[in-house]
Design a protein around this motif. Structure first.
Motif, mmCIF file in Angstrom:
data_model
loop_
_atom_site.group_PDB
_atom_site.id
_atom_site.type_symbol
_atom_site.label_atom_id
_atom_site.label_comp_id
_atom_site.label_asym_id
_atom_site.label_seq_id
_atom_site.Cartn_x
_atom_site.Cartn_y
_atom_site.Cartn_z
ATOM 1 N N PHE A 176 0.595 -1.254 -0.086
ATOM 2 C CA PHE A 176 -0.145 -0.061 0.077
ATOM 3 C C PHE A 176 0.683 1.226 -0.149
ATOM 4 O O PHE A 176 0.309 2.380 -0.392
ATOM 5 N N SER A 177 2.173 1.182 0.477
ATOM 6 C CA SER A 177 3.026 2.192 0.438
ATOM 7 C C SER A 177 3.064 3.152 -0.719
ATOM 8 O O SER A 177 2.888 4.536 -0.383
ATOM 9 N N GLY A 178 3.051 2.964 -2.011
ATOM 10 C CA GLY A 178 3.176 3.794 -3.049
ATOM 11 C C GLY A 178 2.013 4.356 -3.339
ATOM 12 O O GLY A 178 1.680 5.396 -3.558
ATOM 13 N N LEU A 179 0.810 3.741 -3.044
ATOM 14 C CA LEU A 179 -0.432 4.385 -3.300
ATOM 15 C C LEU A 179 -0.802 5.405 -2.133
ATOM 16 O O LEU A 179 -1.531 6.622 -2.636
ATOM 17 N N GLY A 180 -0.234 5.150 -0.865
ATOM 18 C CA GLY A 180 -0.341 6.046 0.259
ATOM 19 C C GLY A 180 0.391 7.537 -0.329
ATOM 20 O O GLY A 180 -0.534 8.585 0.066
#
Length: 309
Positions: free
Chosen positions: A197-201
């Motif tokens: 999820f980090s990139g989308l965050g």
């Protein structure tokens, strides 16, 4: 009392509708490579949120009718509700929301047979349902071409916040479902979800900042920036910005410190209990900040912004 009921209904709707959209999006994104099935009863969580959203939608309609007619909640009649439903964009948005929620429930029935399609349809229905909240706020108050800019910004703001909410719910469930489970498999699952999820965050935060600035420009106005503390709306906005700042700090801590620390422990086959515990505290604090923000936004809807006052 009626205003309190309206605010409570709006808060509940923001939370439940954000889950109906954001949780399927999170599950799809975090496990998009298909190497492993998404964990947990995500469909049950979305289903419960959908049913609560339907109940709250009915309550919101009654509360709005009571507020408009100046009567008690128990004194609202069918004529007032019918007038609200047939009276304009707000009524149409309410009908669209209920229809979208029904679509979600039908999609969830097919989760076992077609999990991928179920997630996609649930996310689409949740996105439509969440978008209807824009017509119950200030973003859709302007008419004509000039009104489209704040409305589009409001929609993007809602969707970005919805995905963040869904991610927090999904990650919190993973980390809290078995607090004493620090096994390598469970810790690896948590690390994979966090990393996925980090990139989308980053995109979510950028969207919230940009759309927030647009909304502030239209609702506050450049002439009122210096006097925010003198206006109830402005004071609430400043509290919201402080809570949002705390969320950004916590999200950055999770991505750049806590998640990499968990990854290092897993590579070294060490004890992941301490890393998981720190992530739980961080996510719970972030969730509390999010709930505070949604409560403030629910309150905003009952106040007149400086630029519109």
């Amino acid at each position: 009392m009626t205003d309190v009921a309206v605010i409570a209904a709006r808060l509940g709707l923001y939370l439940t509708l954000a889950i109906t959209f954001g949780l399927p999006c999170f599950v799809f994104w975090a496990w998009r490579d298909g190497r492993r099935s998404p964990p947990g009863p995500w469909a049950w969580i979305v289903g419960i949120a959908t049913l609560l959203a339907m109940i709250l939608s009915v309550f919101q309609l009654i509360a709005l009718a009571a507020s408009m007619s100046g009567t008690a909640l128990t004194a609202v009649d069918r004529a007032t509700i019918s007038m609200l439903l047939d009276g304009g964009a707000m009524g149409r948005a309410w009908k669209v929301r209920v229809g979208a929620l029904l679509v979600i429930l039908m999609a969830l029935i097919l989760t076992r047979r077609a999990p991928g399609a179920s997630r996609m349809v649930s996310a689409a229905g949740g996105g439509v349902a969440l978008a209807t909240m824009a017509w119950f706020g200030h973003g859709a108050s302007d008419e004509g071409a000039a009104g489209w800019t704040p409305l589009v910004a409001d929609l993007a703001h809602l969707w970005a916040a919805g995905v963040w909410t869904g991610a927090l719910v999904g990650l919190s469930w993973l980390l809290l479902r078995s607090p004493n489970d620090a096994s390598h498999g469970h810790a690896a699952l948590c690390e994979r979800a966090l990393g996925g999820f980090s990139g989308l965050g980053t995109l979510i935060v950028a969207t919230l900042v940009v759309t927030g600035l647009i909304n502030t420009w239209f609702l506050i106005g450049i002439d009122h920036i210096a006097s925010l503390m003198a206006d109830p709306y402005g004071r609430l906005l400043l509290v919201k910005l402080a809570a949002f700042g705390c969320m950004i700090v916590l999200a950055a801590l999770n991505r750049y410190r806590l998640t990499p620390a968990l990854e290092r422990v897993l590579k070294e086959s060490g004890d992941a209990a301490r890393s998981l515990s720190r992530l739980r505290v961080s996510l719970l604090t972030e969730t509390a900040m999010l709930t505070t923000i949604l409560g403030l936004v629910a309150w905003f809807g009952t106040l007149s912004p400086p630029a519109g006052g």
